[in-house]
Design a protein around this motif. Structure first.
Motif, PDB file in Angstrom:
ATOM      1  N   PHE A  29      -0.776   7.797  11.418  1.00  0.00           N
ATOM      2  CA  PHE A  29      -0.844   8.216  10.177  1.00  0.00           C
ATOM      3  C   PHE A  29      -1.610   9.836  10.660  1.00  0.00           C
ATOM      4  O   PHE A  29      -1.199  10.850  10.140  1.00  0.00           O
ATOM      5  N   ASN A  32       0.058  14.055  14.499  1.00  0.00           N
ATOM      6  CA  ASN A  32       1.298  14.982  14.083  1.00  0.00           C
ATOM      7  C   ASN A  32       1.554  15.389  15.164  1.00  0.00           C
ATOM      8  O   ASN A  32       0.958  16.246  16.097  1.00  0.00           O
ATOM      9  N   TYR A  94       8.294   5.585   7.473  1.00  0.00           N
ATOM     10  CA  TYR A  94       6.929   6.014   7.202  1.00  0.00           C
ATOM     11  C   TYR A  94       6.066   6.830   8.221  1.00  0.00           C
ATOM     12  O   TYR A  94       5.681   7.739   7.994  1.00  0.00           O
ATOM     13  N   TYR A  97       7.855   9.857   9.643  1.00  0.00           N
ATOM     14  CA  TYR A  97       7.694  10.915   8.744  1.00  0.00           C
ATOM     15  C   TYR A  97       6.417  11.498   8.908  1.00  0.00           C
ATOM     16  O   TYR A  97       6.211  12.653   9.032  1.00  0.00           O
ATOM     17  N   HIS A  98       5.312  10.751   8.955  1.00  0.00           N
ATOM     18  CA  HIS A  98       3.652  11.517   8.799  1.00  0.00           C
ATOM     19  C   HIS A  98       3.585  11.715  10.357  1.00  0.00           C
ATOM     20  O   HIS A  98       2.623  12.629  10.550  1.00  0.00           O
ATOM     21  N   SER A 103       1.192  16.199   5.558  1.00  0.00           N
ATOM     22  CA  SER A 103       1.139  15.417   4.411  1.00  0.00           C
ATOM     23  C   SER A 103       1.280  16.262   3.070  1.00  0.00           C
ATOM     24  O   SER A 103       1.139  17.522   3.164  1.00  0.00           O
TER      25      SER A 103
END
Length: 179
Positions: A29, A32, A94, A97-98, A103
């Protein structure tokens, strides 16, 4: 190998997965890929897809309960296996995406902000707590230990259903703030 021995073996795997999955999600999470210099497109189209998967999971879980109450064990098993697959797919999307997108901050003010964060925090906490419940419930059914399966399923079902439904609610509440 007896059922008890098999259950002990699977409990070790379940414990390991129950620790590794949340840690991996938390670690990924915070990664990036775009900020690390990778030339990847943000996967901004994913949130409505994984919210839909959460909604589908909720429907499938309810259908699984109806199936077992109607005595259809095979359909019950198939639906729960499908629900586990949906939850796994949700998790992968999920994370994707992150790892590729910034965010989104919730923009609501006042009481709605507190409601959103309450739902979000309980969703996150229970999504971690439900992992060993789902895996243990599934394992007990696979090993034919139906009395113990039924006993834990009474806790697993409402937890898992809450996580699936609140996943959709969180998406609906934050969707106006996506860039």
């Amino acid at each position: 190998m007896s059922n008890l021995e098999q259950e002990k073996k699977y409990k070790k795997i379940i414990t390991l997965l129950s620790v590794i999955i949340p840690l991996a999600v938390a670690a990924l999470f915070g990664v990036n890929l775009r900020k690390l210099g990778f030339n990847v497109e943000p996967l901004t189209f994913l949130p409505p897809i994984y919210a839909t998967i959460n909604g589908l999971t909720a429907i499938v879980l309810i259908a699984a309960v109806v199936a077992i109450k109607n005595g259809n064990r095979k359909l019950h098993e198939q639906l729960n296996t499908f629900a586990i697959g949906c939850s796994l797919l949700f998790l992968l999307l999920y994370i994707a995406y992150h790892m590729t997108s910034d965010s989104t901050k919730f923009g609501g003010e006042g009481t709605i902000k507190y409601i959103y964060y309450f739902i979000l925090i309980t969703h996150i906490i229970l999504s971690i707590i439900v992992i060993p419940f789902v895996l243990t419930t599934f394992m007990r059914a696979k090993l034919g230990n139906f009395p113990q399966h039924k006993k834990i399923a009474k806790f697993t079902f409402p937890l898992w259903l809450y996580v699936a439904i609140t996943g959709v609610v969180v998406y609906v509440m934050i969707s106006p703030y996506y860039a």
